[in-house]
Motif scaffolding. Structure first.
Motif, short mmCIF file in Angstrom:
data_model
loop_
_atom_site.label_atom_id
_atom_site.label_comp_id
_atom_site.label_asym_id
_atom_site.label_seq_id
_atom_site.Cartn_x
_atom_site.Cartn_y
_atom_site.Cartn_z
N PRO A 1 0.81 -1.22 0.00
CA PRO A 1 0.00 0.00 0.00
C PRO A 1 0.85 1.27 0.00
O PRO A 1 0.48 2.28 -0.62
CB PRO A 1 -0.81 -0.12 1.30
N VAL A 2 2.01 1.24 0.69
CA VAL A 2 2.91 2.40 0.67
C VAL A 2 3.46 2.62 -0.74
O VAL A 2 3.59 3.75 -1.21
CB VAL A 2 4.05 2.22 1.69
N HIS B 1 2.00 1.97 -3.54
CA HIS B 1 0.94 2.60 -4.34
C HIS B 1 0.80 4.08 -4.01
O HIS B 1 0.61 4.91 -4.91
CB HIS B 1 -0.39 1.87 -4.12
N ARG B 2 0.89 4.44 -2.73
CA ARG B 2 0.78 5.84 -2.34
C ARG B 2 1.95 6.65 -2.86
O ARG B 2 1.79 7.79 -3.30
CB ARG B 2 0.67 5.96 -0.82
N THR C 1 1.60 7.44 -6.51
CA THR C 1 0.59 8.46 -6.79
C THR C 1 1.03 9.86 -6.38
O THR C 1 0.90 10.82 -7.15
CB THR C 1 -0.74 8.11 -6.08
N ALA C 2 1.56 9.97 -5.17
CA ALA C 2 1.85 11.30 -4.61
C ALA C 2 3.32 11.67 -4.60
O ALA C 2 3.66 12.86 -4.56
CB ALA C 2 1.30 11.37 -3.18
N HIS C 3 4.23 10.69 -4.62
CA HIS C 3 5.66 10.97 -4.53
C HIS C 3 6.43 10.06 -5.49
O HIS C 3 7.20 9.19 -5.05
CB HIS C 3 6.17 10.77 -3.10
N LEU D 1 4.38 7.60 6.25
CA LEU D 1 3.28 6.87 5.64
C LEU D 1 2.93 5.62 6.46
O LEU D 1 1.75 5.27 6.61
CB LEU D 1 3.63 6.48 4.21
N GLU E 1 0.96 6.87 9.41
CA GLU E 1 -0.41 7.20 9.01
C GLU E 1 -1.24 5.93 8.86
O GLU E 1 -2.41 5.88 9.27
CB GLU E 1 -0.40 7.97 7.69
N GLN E 2 -0.65 4.93 8.27
CA GLN E 2 -1.34 3.65 8.08
C GLN E 2 -1.68 3.03 9.42
O GLN E 2 -2.77 2.48 9.61
CB GLN E 2 -0.43 2.73 7.28
#
Length: 303
Positions: free
Chosen positions: A107-108, A110-111, A114-116, A289, A292-293
């Protein structure tokens, strides 16, 4: 004092031999010997003493190695602070066990995509002993590790640990097995004559089994070892034995996971980095991240 010499002394304190230090750091054994001898001359006290055909740290050498943990970490923190790159950019090397990769790191990934997109993860699957060894040798930047509350890990003081999540574990047995209840010791006592399946690359679950079994007054017969939970489940279904399994996972037909209490085994997961490196922008982003998760309302306990 020369920081590089302190790093060699610290490596020697961890690895135990000059040959191991040389192989790990890619230098010659004579270089390690000469640099530590120069450090001893610099501080004015012997740092090594004979130990058969090898050498070991003197009491002064061990004390200096303890100081080296903080000194090396402070130097790395200063380098990070002076990094002119404001935006996170780079590759974070990660070693983690299978389920952590699947449920936490992907999941990290994928994030980040998208964002970084300038930050990427380079992942390798390793059980905690191997992952932590890679981290201490500087071959990865982050290790995702675990231990059990009944078998706590003894981590090097040069490592920084951030708690992720935890999960309760129970006893996985064939569903047709006779029902048992009571404390953890009483439940395990009902399977004192069974064969046991434990992890082949991490001793934590075996320590938990032996601890609880000792409370029940028996020595578990550890017969099989595997490092994959799906394989452990298949072995239980095949009638090869019983094993610890997480209680929160989806049910497997044919397997019953008996809850254990007093004590209730708890697996604890961690993000582990070298002290002084957590401020490096790409690594700091990944750690953020993960945090946050962990704090997300829908976060799931797993392993």
């Amino acid at each position: 004092m020369d920081v590089r010499r302190l790093e060699l002394l610290l490596a020697l304190s961890r690895l135990g031999s000059m040959r191991a230090v040389a192989e790990t750091l890619g230098v010659t054994t004579s270089t390690v010997s000469q640099q530590i001898a120069a450090l001893a001359h610099e501080v004015g006290v012997p740092l090594l003493e004979p130990d058969g055909r090898r050498v070991r740290l003197t009491p002064a050498g061990r004390r200096l190695a303890g100081h080296a943990v903080d000194i090396v970490a402070a130097v790395e923190a200063a380098r990070v602070d002076l990094d002119p790159s404001a935006d996170p950019t780079g590759t974070v090397r990660v070693a983690a066990f299978h389920t952590a990769i699947q449920d936490t790191l992907l999941p990290v990934v994928h994030r980040l995509a998208t964002a970084h997109p300038a930050v990427r993860l380079e992942i390798q699957e390793q059980e905690p002993p191997e992952a932590l060894a890679l981290l201490e040798r500087g071959q990865v930047d982050l290790a995702v590790s675990y231990d059990y509350d009944l078998a706590p890990a003894n981590l090097d003081p040069g490592l920084q640990v951030a708690r992720l999540w935890q999960a309760t574990w129970g006893l996985g047995v064939p569903s047709r097995s006779r029902r048992t209840s009571g404390t953890a010791a009483e439940v395990l006592a009902g399977f004192a004559e069974s064969d046991w399946i434990v992890n082949s690359r991490h001793t934590g679950d075996e320590q938990v089994v032996r601890t609880i079994a000792s409370l029940a007054g028996f020595e578990p017969r550890v017969t099989h070892r595997a490092d994959s939970l799906p394989l452990v489940r298949e072995m239980i279904l095949a009638g090869l034995g019983v094993a610890l399994l997480p209680t929160g996972n989806p049910k497997t037909p044919g397997i019953s996971v008996r809850r254990l209490r007093d004590p209730e085994p708890m697996l604890r997961t961690y993000a582990v980095t070298r002290r002084g490196r957590g401020g490096w922008a790409p690594l700091s982003l990944v750690l953020g991240l993960l945090e946050e998760q962990r704090r997300a309302p829908d976060a799931v306990s797993w392993t």
